[in-house]
Design a protein around this motif. Sequence first.
Motif, PDB file in Angstrom:
ATOM      1  N   CYS A  53      34.100  49.281  35.320  1.00 37.79           N
ATOM      2  CA  CYS A  53      35.193  49.106  36.283  1.00 37.79           C
ATOM      3  C   CYS A  53      35.031  50.077  37.451  1.00 37.79           C
ATOM      4  O   CYS A  53      34.813  51.267  37.256  1.00 37.79           O
ATOM      5  CB  CYS A  53      36.531  49.340  35.594  1.00 37.79           C
ATOM      6  SG  CYS A  53      37.914  49.159  36.734  1.00 37.79           S
ATOM      7  N   ILE A  54      35.121  49.531  38.660  1.00 35.25           N
ATOM      8  CA  ILE A  54      34.984  50.350  39.863  1.00 35.25           C
ATOM      9  C   ILE A  54      36.329  50.505  40.589  1.00 35.25           C
ATOM     10  O   ILE A  54      36.365  50.888  41.761  1.00 35.25           O
ATOM     11  CB  ILE A  54      33.916  49.760  40.818  1.00 35.25           C
ATOM     12  CG1 ILE A  54      34.196  48.272  41.089  1.00 35.25           C
ATOM     13  CG2 ILE A  54      32.524  49.945  40.230  1.00 35.25           C
ATOM     14  CD1 ILE A  54      33.325  47.656  42.167  1.00 35.25           C
ATOM     15  N   CYS A  56      38.435  48.424  41.874  1.00 31.09           N
ATOM     16  CA  CYS A  56      38.576  47.682  43.140  1.00 31.09           C
ATOM     17  C   CYS A  56      39.900  46.916  43.242  1.00 31.09           C
ATOM     18  O   CYS A  56      40.273  46.463  44.322  1.00 31.09           O
ATOM     19  CB  CYS A  56      37.413  46.715  43.300  1.00 31.09           C
ATOM     20  SG  CYS A  56      37.393  45.388  42.074  1.00 31.09           S
ATOM     21  N   GLU A  57      40.563  46.699  42.128  1.00 26.64           N
ATOM     22  CA  GLU A  57      41.865  46.002  42.074  1.00 26.64           C
ATOM     23  C   GLU A  57      41.781  44.493  42.285  1.00 26.64           C
ATOM     24  O   GLU A  57      42.814  43.829  42.414  1.00 26.64           O
ATOM     25  CB  GLU A  57      42.869  46.573  43.080  1.00 26.64           C
ATOM     26  CG  GLU A  57      43.212  48.024  42.831  1.00 26.64           C
ATOM     27  CD  GLU A  57      44.236  48.549  43.817  1.00 26.64           C
ATOM     28  OE1 GLU A  57      45.105  47.767  44.249  1.00 26.64           O
ATOM     29  OE2 GLU A  57      44.162  49.747  44.145  1.00 26.64           O
ATOM     30  N   CYS A  59      41.028  42.222  40.232  1.00 31.28           N
ATOM     31  CA  CYS A  59      41.666  41.547  39.083  1.00 31.28           C
ATOM     32  C   CYS A  59      43.180  41.519  39.262  1.00 31.28           C
ATOM     33  O   CYS A  59      43.837  40.506  38.997  1.00 31.28           O
ATOM     34  CB  CYS A  59      41.291  42.246  37.786  1.00 31.28           C
ATOM     35  SG  CYS A  59      41.563  44.022  37.809  1.00 31.28           S
ATOM     36  N   CYS A 108      36.525  39.633  38.698  1.00 31.26           N
ATOM     37  CA  CYS A 108      35.888  40.951  38.543  1.00 31.26           C
ATOM     38  C   CYS A 108      34.419  40.913  38.992  1.00 31.26           C
ATOM     39  O   CYS A 108      33.620  40.162  38.450  1.00 31.26           O
ATOM     40  CB  CYS A 108      35.985  41.386  37.083  1.00 31.26           C
ATOM     41  SG  CYS A 108      35.238  43.000  36.810  1.00 31.26           S
ATOM     42  N   PRO A 109      34.045  41.741  39.981  1.00 32.03           N
ATOM     43  CA  PRO A 109      32.681  41.670  40.526  1.00 32.03           C
ATOM     44  C   PRO A 109      31.618  42.318  39.650  1.00 32.03           C
ATOM     45  O   PRO A 109      30.428  42.113  39.872  1.00 32.03           O
ATOM     46  CB  PRO A 109      32.807  42.419  41.860  1.00 32.03           C
ATOM     47  CG  PRO A 109      33.904  43.391  41.637  1.00 32.03           C
ATOM     48  CD  PRO A 109      34.871  42.723  40.691  1.00 32.03           C
ATOM     49  N   THR A 110      32.014  43.125  38.683  1.00 27.22           N
ATOM     50  CA  THR A 110      31.015  43.850  37.875  1.00 27.22           C
ATOM     51  C   THR A 110      31.007  43.409  36.410  1.00 27.22           C
ATOM     52  O   THR A 110      30.317  44.024  35.606  1.00 27.22           O
ATOM     53  CB  THR A 110      31.294  45.366  37.926  1.00 27.22           C
ATOM     54  OG1 THR A 110      32.608  45.590  37.390  1.00 27.22           O
ATOM     55  CG2 THR A 110      31.223  45.915  39.338  1.00 27.22           C
TER      56      THR A 110
HETATM   57  S1  SF4 Z   1      38.172  43.552  39.232  1.00 27.19           S
HETATM   58 FE1  SF4 Z   1      36.877  44.478  37.650  1.00 27.19          FE
HETATM   59  S2  SF4 Z   1      36.007  46.285  38.641  1.00 27.19           S
HETATM   60 FE2  SF4 Z   1      37.748  45.642  39.909  1.00 27.19          FE
HETATM   61  S3  SF4 Z   1      39.498  46.863  39.124  1.00 27.19           S
HETATM   62 FE3  SF4 Z   1      39.493  44.907  38.012  1.00 27.19          FE
HETATM   63  S4  SF4 Z   1      38.321  45.323  36.124  1.00 27.19           S
HETATM   64 FE4  SF4 Z   1      37.866  46.962  37.576  1.00 27.19          FE
END
Ligand code: SF4
Length: 189
Positions: A53-54, A56-57, A59, A108-110
């Motif tokens: 998780c980076i 990024c919000e 999600c 989620c990009p990662t």
């Molecule tokens: S989209 Fe993925 S990387 Fe970004 S905050 Fe949510 S869980 Fe973390």
Amino acid sequence: MAVVELLRGFFVTAKHMLKRPVTTQYPEQKRPTAPRFHGRHVLNRYQDGLEKCIGCELCAWACPADAIYVQGADNTPEARFSPGERFAIDYQINYLRCIFCGLCIEACPTRALTMSNEYELADDSRETLIFTKEQLLSSLPSGATLPPHTDEEIAARGINYYGGFAGTPVLTSADRAEREDESSHIQHH
Ligand code: SF4
Ligand code: SF4
């Protein structure tokens, strides 16, 4: 005529008595879920223990039920939780709101956020249905250590965290200082 109707009714009842029941005696018996069942979320890690998780919000923005709370913070060369610039210093999913639609994991990009097959989430307390980051994080892979890690430790592992371009660099403090030195040198000229 009434007797025929009566017998027809008995026949229907008798026919169903001989059929195998379609109900499952849950919770004593549990049916296996479909392989891609949408259950409780998991926040994944890389093989060295760093968090995917980076912060990024994306999600949280994708969630139609406003069930996700993310607070991002900066990684530093001395204390890195994820390979990105930022990590989630706080992450919560409110299972009183979640409708298990899966839009968050799509966003989620990662691939930090995925969903497991766990569905037994019922509880009689509102507080315990708001899952914390610690509850959502996957367990450490064998041989890994809990973050934070330093950039030097990470660079020594030579892991390409993002796939794709093999040269995705993780800068060491020395590299970073050298770059800053170079850029200040360029600015002075
Ligand atoms: S989209 Fe993925 S990387 Fe970004 S905050 Fe949510 S869980 Fe973390
Ligand atoms: S599964 Fe759907 S409702 Fe649940 S947290 Fe993800 S986006 Fe929100």
